[in-house]
Design an enzyme around this catalytic site. Structure first.
Site, PDB file in Angstrom:
ATOM      1  N   HIS A  80      -3.592   0.892  -4.806  1.00 53.35           N
ATOM      2  CA  HIS A  80      -2.839  -0.181  -5.339  1.00 53.35           C
ATOM      3  C   HIS A  80      -3.106  -0.043  -6.938  1.00 53.35           C
ATOM      4  O   HIS A  80      -4.417   0.012  -7.436  1.00 53.35           O
ATOM      5  CB  HIS A  80      -3.424  -1.332  -4.974  1.00 53.35           C
ATOM      6  CG  HIS A  80      -2.902  -1.806  -3.473  1.00 53.35           C
ATOM      7  ND1 HIS A  80      -2.083  -2.581  -3.208  1.00 53.35           N
ATOM      8  CD2 HIS A  80      -3.679  -1.418  -2.178  1.00 53.35           C
ATOM      9  CE1 HIS A  80      -1.852  -2.702  -2.034  1.00 53.35           C
ATOM     10  NE2 HIS A  80      -2.892  -1.934  -1.414  1.00 53.35           N
ATOM     11  N   HIS A 137      -7.042   3.875   6.833  1.00 50.46           N
ATOM     12  CA  HIS A 137      -6.543   3.664   5.720  1.00 50.46           C
ATOM     13  C   HIS A 137      -5.849   5.031   4.924  1.00 50.46           C
ATOM     14  O   HIS A 137      -4.611   4.689   4.732  1.00 50.46           O
ATOM     15  CB  HIS A 137      -7.547   3.198   4.444  1.00 50.46           C
ATOM     16  CG  HIS A 137      -6.515   2.762   3.238  1.00 50.46           C
ATOM     17  ND1 HIS A 137      -5.826   1.538   3.288  1.00 50.46           N
ATOM     18  CD2 HIS A 137      -6.895   2.956   2.054  1.00 50.46           C
ATOM     19  CE1 HIS A 137      -5.385   1.322   2.151  1.00 50.46           C
ATOM     20  NE2 HIS A 137      -6.036   2.307   1.447  1.00 50.46           N
ATOM     21  N   ASN A 140       1.253   3.174  11.535  1.00 50.69           N
ATOM     22  CA  ASN A 140       0.483   3.535  12.643  1.00 50.69           C
ATOM     23  C   ASN A 140       1.051   2.523  13.784  1.00 50.69           C
ATOM     24  O   ASN A 140       1.555   1.572  13.644  1.00 50.69           O
ATOM     25  CB  ASN A 140      -0.940   3.403  12.378  1.00 50.69           C
ATOM     26  CG  ASN A 140      -1.285   2.164  11.836  1.00 50.69           C
ATOM     27  OD1 ASN A 140      -1.189   1.526  10.771  1.00 50.69           O
ATOM     28  ND2 ASN A 140      -2.038   1.326  12.671  1.00 50.69           N
ATOM     29  N   ALA A 198       2.602  -2.307   4.360  1.00 47.29           N
ATOM     30  CA  ALA A 198       2.296  -1.493   5.195  1.00 47.29           C
ATOM     31  C   ALA A 198       1.762  -2.293   6.715  1.00 47.29           C
ATOM     32  O   ALA A 198       0.855  -2.999   6.366  1.00 47.29           O
ATOM     33  CB  ALA A 198       1.453  -0.106   4.841  1.00 47.29           C
ATOM     34  N   MET A 230      -2.340  -7.168   6.689  1.00 45.72           N
ATOM     35  CA  MET A 230      -3.345  -8.182   5.834  1.00 45.72           C
ATOM     36  C   MET A 230      -2.636  -8.773   4.601  1.00 45.72           C
ATOM     37  O   MET A 230      -3.445  -8.836   3.755  1.00 45.72           O
ATOM     38  CB  MET A 230      -4.675  -7.194   5.760  1.00 45.72           C
ATOM     39  CG  MET A 230      -5.089  -6.575   6.927  1.00 45.72           C
ATOM     40  SD  MET A 230      -6.527  -5.284   6.364  1.00 45.72           S
ATOM     41  CE  MET A 230      -6.709  -4.473   8.018  1.00 45.72           C
ATOM     42  N   SER A 231      -1.580  -8.884   4.657  1.00 48.94           N
ATOM     43  CA  SER A 231      -0.904  -9.362   3.433  1.00 48.94           C
ATOM     44  C   SER A 231       0.347 -10.244   3.518  1.00 48.94           C
ATOM     45  O   SER A 231       0.525 -10.720   4.724  1.00 48.94           O
ATOM     46  CB  SER A 231      -0.667  -8.349   2.480  1.00 48.94           C
ATOM     47  OG  SER A 231       0.313  -7.474   2.919  1.00 48.94           O
ATOM     48  N   SER A 250       0.789  -1.171  -0.059  1.00 48.40           N
ATOM     49  CA  SER A 250       0.035  -0.054  -0.127  1.00 48.40           C
ATOM     50  C   SER A 250       0.796   1.215  -0.089  1.00 48.40           C
ATOM     51  O   SER A 250       1.712   1.381   0.967  1.00 48.40           O
ATOM     52  CB  SER A 250      -0.967  -0.008   1.341  1.00 48.40           C
ATOM     53  OG  SER A 250      -1.838  -0.831   1.480  1.00 48.40           O
ATOM     54  N   HIS A 292      -5.666  -9.423  -2.035  1.00 45.62           N
ATOM     55  CA  HIS A 292      -5.704  -9.664  -0.479  1.00 45.62           C
ATOM     56  C   HIS A 292      -6.994 -10.466  -0.185  1.00 45.62           C
ATOM     57  O   HIS A 292      -7.796 -10.462  -1.074  1.00 45.62           O
ATOM     58  CB  HIS A 292      -6.042  -8.146   0.158  1.00 45.62           C
ATOM     59  CG  HIS A 292      -5.047  -7.112  -0.021  1.00 45.62           C
ATOM     60  ND1 HIS A 292      -4.934  -6.369  -0.895  1.00 45.62           N
ATOM     61  CD2 HIS A 292      -4.009  -6.863   0.757  1.00 45.62           C
ATOM     62  CE1 HIS A 292      -4.020  -5.455  -0.859  1.00 45.62           C
ATOM     63  NE2 HIS A 292      -3.017  -5.663   0.090  1.00 45.62           N
ATOM     64  N   TYR A 303      -9.098 -10.216   1.944  1.00 48.44           N
ATOM     65  CA  TYR A 303     -10.408  -9.131   2.228  1.00 48.44           C
ATOM     66  C   TYR A 303     -11.176  -8.965   1.257  1.00 48.44           C
ATOM     67  O   TYR A 303     -12.374  -8.537   1.137  1.00 48.44           O
ATOM     68  CB  TYR A 303     -10.072  -7.982   3.297  1.00 48.44           C
ATOM     69  CG  TYR A 303      -9.116  -6.991   2.540  1.00 48.44           C
ATOM     70  CD1 TYR A 303      -9.592  -6.156   1.774  1.00 48.44           C
ATOM     71  CD2 TYR A 303      -7.796  -6.967   3.138  1.00 48.44           C
ATOM     72  CE1 TYR A 303      -8.647  -5.317   1.219  1.00 48.44           C
ATOM     73  CE2 TYR A 303      -6.853  -6.217   2.616  1.00 48.44           C
ATOM     74  CZ  TYR A 303      -7.354  -5.070   1.699  1.00 48.44           C
ATOM     75  OH  TYR A 303      -6.442  -4.318   1.129  1.00 48.44           O
ATOM     76  N   GLU A 304     -10.599  -8.917  -0.056  1.00 45.41           N
ATOM     77  CA  GLU A 304     -11.177  -8.415  -1.384  1.00 45.41           C
ATOM     78  C   GLU A 304     -12.013  -9.711  -1.932  1.00 45.41           C
ATOM     79  O   GLU A 304     -13.121  -9.210  -2.527  1.00 45.41           O
ATOM     80  CB  GLU A 304     -10.245  -8.273  -2.520  1.00 45.41           C
ATOM     81  CG  GLU A 304      -9.105  -6.864  -2.310  1.00 45.41           C
ATOM     82  CD  GLU A 304      -8.321  -6.832  -3.246  1.00 45.41           C
ATOM     83  OE1 GLU A 304      -8.271  -6.483  -4.285  1.00 45.41           O
ATOM     84  OE2 GLU A 304      -6.941  -7.116  -3.172  1.00 45.41           O
TER      85      GLU A 304
HETATM   86 CL1  6GU Z   1      -3.174  -1.770  12.946  1.00 48.96          CL
HETATM   87  N1  6GU Z   1      -3.720  -3.656  11.427  1.00 48.96           N
HETATM   88  C1  6GU Z   1      -3.462  -4.389  10.271  1.00 48.96           C
HETATM   89  N2  6GU Z   1      -4.126  -5.694  10.120  1.00 48.96           N
HETATM   90  N3  6GU Z   1      -3.098  -3.967   9.217  1.00 48.96           N
HETATM   91  C2  6GU Z   1      -2.662  -2.663   9.066  1.00 48.96           C
HETATM   92  C3  6GU Z   1      -2.566  -1.892  10.240  1.00 48.96           C
HETATM   93  C4  6GU Z   1      -3.086  -2.567  11.465  1.00 48.96           C
HETATM   94  N4  6GU Z   1      -1.946  -0.790   9.863  1.00 48.96           N
HETATM   95  C5  6GU Z   1      -1.664  -0.808   8.520  1.00 48.96           C
HETATM   96  N5  6GU Z   1      -1.888  -2.175   8.112  1.00 48.96           N
END
Ligand code: 6GU
Length: 287
Positions: free
Chosen positions: A66, A259, A245, A118, A221-222, A35, A88, A90-91
């Site tokens: 993306h 996001h 973050n 990310a 998530m990847s 990302s 991903h 989740y898609e």
């Molecule tokens: Cl806090 N969690 C997840 N699952 N994916 C992220 C994230 C957090 N920050 C960026 N990608």
């Protein structure tokens, strides 16, 4: 069983041949951009660009941030192929579909894979903007019985029961640390354990507390399905996470993961990340 739910060798071969017939580059290094990190593909020269929708059998990516195309070209005169945008879970894609491009790379001759993503920083010593070299992962989906390798195993890709220790190549990690030091990034470079969750929700406080207990440093998530498929077919893997973050692990904080923040931080770190990746590719190319 399982054969009907995956891409056969011939289907993957067809995608690989499509690209091989349309580019003169013969990359042995593949890159998957996370990302907001897709700008890396823009550094390539002599580019051949293939939107995923044009490549036979390819899934199409749907997330903002993306681009959704394969860029094949040269980075500092080294042939590389670069996924600008990934797939991903989740898609809505099964894990084997998310990781399918890794097999296409393999059949095109790619031997080493650089993966970026990310991620949320769970290790309390991490800061936003840090870069975490992935030392190991926890395959959470695997605990629940899902894997990109679930189903029929074609031995032409790899063994039924592949090992996952040393998935993240020790030597490449060492070289990346040296490169980061060269770039005076020693204060932002970290190393740790990544966990992939299915998303698209960010985690609850209770979930993050649990992940902390089991030794997770960064949450995303990847990546994990790509690493599993790459190791299965014996590619060398190097991966890093940009910490976009800090994970919120207490009930008093009202901030929320989002996001826009993830993309914003990635944009701010763009030039360092691109230069780091460029130098890592050079290091990957010499051995
Ligand atoms: Cl806090 N969690 C997840 N699952 N994916 C992220 C994230 C957090 N920050 C960026 N990608």
């Amino acid at each position: 069983p399982g054969k009907e739910t995956m891409y056969t060798y011939d289907v993957i071969k067809q995608s690989a041949n499509y690209l091989l017939e349309r580019t003169e580059h013969r990359p042995t290094i593949g890159v998957i951009c996370g990302s907001g990190l897709g700008g890396m593909a823009d550094l390539l020269t002599d580019r051949d660009v293939f939107p995923y929708g044009d490549i036979p059998n390819f899934p199409v990516s749907t997330v903002t941030g993306h681009a959704g195309r394969m860029v094949i070209g040269k980075l500092s005169n080294i042939p590389v192929m670069c996924m600008q945008g990934r797939f991903h879970a989740y898609e809505g894609y099964p894990l084997w579909k998310c990781a399918m491009p890794v097999r296409v790379m393999k059949l095109m001759g790619v031997e080493k894979l650089l993966i970026t993503n990310a991620a949320g920083g769970l290790n309390s010593s991490f800061n936003v903007g840090d870069i975490m070299i992935i030392k190991d992962h926890i395959n959470f989906q695997g605990f629940a019985g899902d894997s990109p390798l679930r189903g029929y195993n074609d031995e032409r890709f790899g063994p039924r029961f592949p090992a996952m220790n040393n998935a993240y190549d020790k030597d490449l990690r060492k070289r990346a640390k040296a490169v980061a030091t060269e770039m005076k990034l020693e204060n932002v470079i970290r190393e740790g354990t990544y966990v992939m969750l299915g998303g698209p929700t960010y985690e609850t406080v209770a979930e993050l507390k649990m992940l902390q207990i089991i030794g997770v440093d960064a949450v995303g998530m990847s990546t994990v399905q790509e690493v599993i498929v790459a190791r299965h077919c014996n590619m060398k893997v190097f991966a890093f996470s940009l910490i976009t973050n800090k994970c919120i692990t207490d009930y008093e904080t009202d901030d929320m993961a989002n996001h826009e923040e993830v993309i914003g931080v990635a944009n701010n770190r763009k030039s360092d990340l691109q230069e780091l990746a460029r130098r890592i590719v050079i290091a990957m190319n010499t051995d």
